[in-house]
Structure formats: structure tokens, C-alpha cells
Design a protein around this motif. Structure first.
Motif, PDB file in Angstrom:
ATOM      1  N   GLY A 288       0.816  -1.215   0.000  1.00 38.49           N
ATOM      2  CA  GLY A 288       0.000   0.000   0.000  1.00 38.49           C
ATOM      3  C   GLY A 288       0.844   1.257   0.000  1.00 38.49           C
ATOM      4  N   ALA A 289       1.883   1.303   0.860  1.00 33.72           N
ATOM      5  CA  ALA A 289       2.737   2.489   0.931  1.00 33.72           C
ATOM      6  C   ALA A 289       3.563   2.649  -0.341  1.00 33.72           C
ATOM      7  N   SER A 293       3.042   5.934  -2.766  1.00 34.98           N
ATOM      8  CA  SER A 293       4.213   6.806  -2.941  1.00 34.98           C
ATOM      9  C   SER A 293       4.631   6.842  -4.408  1.00 34.98           C
ATOM     10  N   TRP A 294       4.507   5.725  -5.101  1.00 36.35           N
ATOM     11  CA  TRP A 294       4.830   5.658  -6.524  1.00 36.35           C
ATOM     12  C   TRP A 294       3.906   6.577  -7.320  1.00 36.35           C
ATOM     13  N   LEU A 295       2.622   6.572  -6.971  1.00 32.23           N
ATOM     14  CA  LEU A 295       1.656   7.418  -7.652  1.00 32.23           C
ATOM     15  C   LEU A 295       1.908   8.897  -7.376  1.00 32.23           C
ATOM     16  N   MET A 304       9.174   5.557   2.753  1.00 29.67           N
ATOM     17  CA  MET A 304       7.727   5.392   2.887  1.00 29.67           C
ATOM     18  C   MET A 304       7.348   3.915   2.841  1.00 29.67           C
ATOM     19  N   THR A 305       8.019   3.151   1.995  1.00 31.29           N
ATOM     20  CA  THR A 305       7.735   1.719   1.907  1.00 31.29           C
ATOM     21  C   THR A 305       8.099   1.019   3.213  1.00 31.29           C
ATOM     22  N   GLY A 336      -1.012   1.115   5.087  1.00 28.69           N
ATOM     23  CA  GLY A 336       0.107   1.531   4.260  1.00 28.69           C
ATOM     24  C   GLY A 336      -0.170   2.802   3.482  1.00 28.69           C
ATOM     25  N   VAL A 337      -1.373   2.925   2.958  1.00 30.08           N
ATOM     26  CA  VAL A 337      -1.759   4.158   2.264  1.00 30.08           C
ATOM     27  C   VAL A 337      -1.883   5.304   3.255  1.00 30.08           C
ATOM     28  N   LEU A 338      -2.508   5.025   4.377  1.00 31.67           N
ATOM     29  CA  LEU A 338      -2.775   6.046   5.380  1.00 31.67           C
ATOM     30  C   LEU A 338      -1.500   6.661   5.936  1.00 31.67           C
ATOM     31  N   VAL A 339      -0.458   5.842   6.141  1.00 30.43           N
ATOM     32  CA  VAL A 339       0.758   6.372   6.753  1.00 30.43           C
ATOM     33  C   VAL A 339       1.442   7.384   5.847  1.00 30.43           C
TER      34      VAL A 339
END
Length: 452
Positions: A288-289, A293-295, A304-305, A336-339
Motif C-alpha cells: 500500500g505504501a 508513494s509511486w503514484l 515510505m515503503t 500503508g496508504v494512510l501512513v
């Protein structure tokens, strides 16, 4: 010629041989009868001790992550704070914290017995020693989360006071509300337990508490020199050793198999599911992270990962024993997205300098993991036909832990700042805390400090 012996003669020799064999093996048979197999109670002690040792190893993981994500000139100071958190935290938790957290309950708010493990019945001591050790490494975890958010500019002497208060007062009092019954049963139960609050291994009890105190500390301290431009734009201050940080994340991931499965404090058939959920959520957090972050940055960001793995671990900690493997993937993925979004918001919108993202990883994702129990729990979760009752209780718990931890953390940091001073001088910060606070260097012979 062959002589043929009589049957009587053969029988006598056979009987004699059997007699000798019995005489030789008799002590072995007697010993076998005296063997005591591993009892359930001893298995519980063994499993809990192993899990506690795994959680203790997480201190090394935190140290590596925090040192790697910050600058080389303060790496030794980071390690010193991690050693301090575990050492002073263990002593204070033994003398005071354990009793406040698990002692006889008063009004659902605080424990009142077991200071220094006094008053414990002799028959209960072996388990109490084990249980205390397991809980002590949890207390140290809550404290060491704070060090990352306050990295690179905090007075070491003042941080000692912070660590003592966190492990001796702030963490155990709120911990009693959710986990008070774990030692004395209903005689120690806190008020959140009475509502049916679910936090199996500490998304809120441990991680959010540490994360919100870290946020308060970073706010009171102010940003590091050079973190923001004159017009308020955030500038990245890269960590000095990303591979070290990556090693720390793997150590934490490994230690979490003590943190979550060990919270059963029982050697039973649930620990496999809990371990599976824990690892799946961490893996989903990485994905998710990395994806978000890639986007957002057109590159899969390394730091971030790494934080995505920790976000997934923190997120699943509350529901690791009460959700399905599929749900654990969803919880970790969202964490993962949220962080990533949370780190950006705190850094760029709130303009609070948290060097390692501690408040996002532990505070925000701990809150998410706690709320997720109200959604994904197989017994009572909204998505499993349980209605909104459990979700409502989880939201109350999340709000309570934020108000308590951030509020008391802010008061603590403000008092320490006013009385002792919380932040080092500017020239000391520029030189680095290794030299300024400890009189030594982590990387002797290298020029590590700058004038900005």
C-alpha cells in the motif's frame, strides 16, 4: 558331532538372560515413571517468555530505524535513548507502573496494588514474574516510540524525565482502562474493558499512546534547524543510513511475532492464526505504501515503503486475533496508504517535524487498527453483521487514548521545557547530539555536521 541341549537347559539360560536384562533396565523404567511432561501452565510460561524476548529485540529494531532515518551526527544519541527507555522503563515499571496498570481497580480508572510485585501469593509468583517481564517490554516499546518523534534536538537529561513519566504514569494508567483485568481478573478490570473495547495486543494501548506523546513532544520542541524555509515550505532532511533503517524494520517485523501472538500469554492453537494475520498485514502495508508513494512521487519511495510495513504491523495489532486473514490484508493495505498521507499532512500542513514519522506510524495507524476491529471483527464487526455497537466502542477508545496521551504528553513536555529546558542550543544541534550531549562520535574520523 553336534550336541543337542535339552529344553530345560535352554529355558534356564533364557530365564537367566531375562533376569539380567530386567536388572539392567529397572532404573530406566523407574526413571521413566517419574518423568513429568510439560504441563499447560509451564507451556504458557515458556511461550510467554519466548515472546517477551522477541519483543525485547524490537528495541534494536527501533534503534536501527530511528538512527537510519536521521542524520549521522546524532546516531549515537538515538541509540542512547533506546537503551535508556528500556533500562529506566523496566525499573520504573517494576516499582510503580505495573501496579498502576494491573493492580486492584479503583473506579475503573487506576490500579492500586502490586508495587514492586509486593503482596503476591507464593503460588502465583512464577507466573507473575513471567507476566511482569512480558508487560515490561511493552511499556518500553511505548516509551521508545517517543524518542523518534523528538529526535536530533532534545536534551538527553530532559528526555530521561520524559521516559520515566511515560513508563511510570502515562502509559500504565491508560493501559489499565483497557487491560486491567489481565493479571487479577475482574478485580482489576478498567472502564473501557467494561464497555467491550477490543485491542488485543495494543494498537491503541501501546502504539497510539507512544505516537500521540511523540506528536506532542515534536510540537513543543519545534522543528529542527533548516527543516522549514522562511515561507514555511517543508524541506526534506534525509536519513544517513537507509539500509540500517531497513534492517531495523525487519527486526521489528520479526519481533512482532512475539508482540501479537505472545499476547495470548497461552500456548494454544490460536497463535498460528495471529502470526499469519500479523505478517499478511505487514506485507500488505508495504504494498500500500509503495503504491501510493509511486503514484504521488513517480518513484516507489524507500522510506515510505519501510514505514508501510510498520504501519501494517501497528494496524493489525488490535485485531490480530479477531479478524480473518483476508481482513488482515485489507487492514494492512489501508494502513500503508494512510501512513504516507498522514506523514505528508503532519509535515506539510501542520508543520510539525517528526523525523521518523512516529506519530503517523504509531498514532494514526494505531487509531486505524483500533477502529478496524469495529469493522472487521468476525464477532461483532460491522462488516460481519454485528451492527455499529462495537464500532462505537472502538471510536470511544480511540478518542480517549488521543485525548489522554496527547494531552498528558503536551503538559509533560511543557513543564519539562519550562523547568529544565527541553531543547539543546542551536550550535549544539548543528554539531550533532553525539558530540554535544555525549562527547563522542558514532562515526569517528568523518565530518558529519553542517552549518544548516
Amino acid at each position: 558331532m553336534f550336541s543337542r541341549k535339552s529344553p530345560t537347559h535352554v529355558s534356564k539360560r533364557l530365564a537367566a538372560s531375562v533376569a539380567v536384562l530386567v536388572a539392567v533396565l529397572a532404573p530406566t523404567f523407574a526413571y521413566a515413571e517419574e518423568v513429568e511432561y510439560l504441563t499447560q501452565s509451564n507451556a504458557n510460561i515458556l511461550w510467554t517468555l519466548i515472546a517477551a524476548c522477541l519483543v525485547m529485540l524490537m528495541q534494536a529494531g527501533f534503534g536501527c530505524v530511528e538512527a537510519g532515518f536521521t542524520r549521522a551526527k546524532s546516531a549515537g544519541n538515538i541509540m542512547m535513548k533506546n537503551f535508556l527507555d528500556f533500562s529506566v522503563g523496566s525499573v520504573i515499571f517494576f516499582l510503580f507502573g505495573f501496579a498502576l496498570m494491573f493492580g486492584l481497580d479503583v473506579g475503573g480508572f487506576i490500579g492500586t496494588s502490586g508495587y514492586g510485585l509486593s503482596g503476591v501469593a507464593e503460588s502465583d509468583m512464577m507466573w507473575t514474574y513471567t507476566f511482569w517481564f512480558f508487560q515490561s517490554v511493552f511499556a518500553a516499546t511505548a516509551a521508545t516510540i517517543v524518542s523518534g518523534g523528538m529526535a536530533e534536538r532534545t536534551k538527553f537529561s530532559s528526555y530521561i524525565i520524559v521516559s520515566i513519566v511515560v513508563t511510570g504514569l502515562i502509559y500504565p494508567i491508560s493501559g489499565h482502562w483497557a487491560w486491567g483485568s489481565l493479571w487479577l481478573g475482574d478485580d482489576g478490570a478498567g472502564w473501557l474493558e467494561g464497555l467491550g473495547f477490543c485491542d488485543f495486543a495494543g494498537s491503541s494501548v501501546v502504539h497510539s499512546v507512544g505516537g500521540w506523546i511523540a506528536l506532542a513532544g515534536a510540537l513543543v520542541l519545534g522543528p529542527r534547524v533548516g527543516k522549514y524555509t522562511e515561507d514555511g515550505k517543508a524541506k526534506a532532511i534525509p536519513g544517513h543510513n537507509i539500509p540500517l533503517a531497513g534492517l531495523g524494520v525487519f527486526l521489528l517485523w520479526f519481533g512482532w511475532f512475539g508482540f501479537n501472538p505472545g499476547s495470548t500469554t497461552t500456548a494454544d492453537d490460536t497463535i498460528g492464526l495471529i502470526a499469519m494475520n500479523t505478517s499478511l498485514a505487514a506485507a500488505a502495508g508495504v504494498l500500500g505504501a509503495m503504491a501510493i508513494s509511486w503514484l504521488r512521487y513517480n518513484k516507489p519511495d524507500i522510506s515510505m515503503t519501510f514505514n508501510g510495513a510498520l504501519a501494517g504491523l501497528v494496524g493489525i495489532t488490535a485485531g490480530c486475533a479477531t479478524v480473518t486473514p483476508t481482513s488482515s490484508i485489507a487492514i494492512g493495505l489501508i494502513a500503508g496508504v494512510l501512513v504516507v498521507l498522514s506523514i505528508e499532512f503532519i509535515d506539510k500542513v501542520l508543520k510539525i517535524d517528526d523525523p521518523v514519522g512516529a506519530s503517523s506510524v504509531h498514532g494514526v495507524c494505531g487509531a486505524w487498527g483500533t477502529i478496524a476491529c469495529g469493522l472487521f471483527n468476525t464477532d461483532g464487526g460491522l462488516f460481519y453483521g454485528g451492527g455499529v455497537a462495537q464500532l462505537g466502542v472502538q471510536l470511544i477508545g480511540v478518542g480517549t487514548f488521543f485525548v489522554w496521551a496527547f494531552g498528558t504528553g503536551f503538559i509533560l513536555m511543557t513543564i519539562v521545557k519550562a523547568v529544565f529546558g527541553l531543547r539543546v542550543e542551536k550550535d549544539e544541534e548543528l554539531k550533532g547530539l553525539d558530540i554535544a550531549e555525549h562527547g563522542s562520535e558514532s562515526y569517528n574520523g568523518f565530518q558529519l555536521f553542517s552549518n544548516e
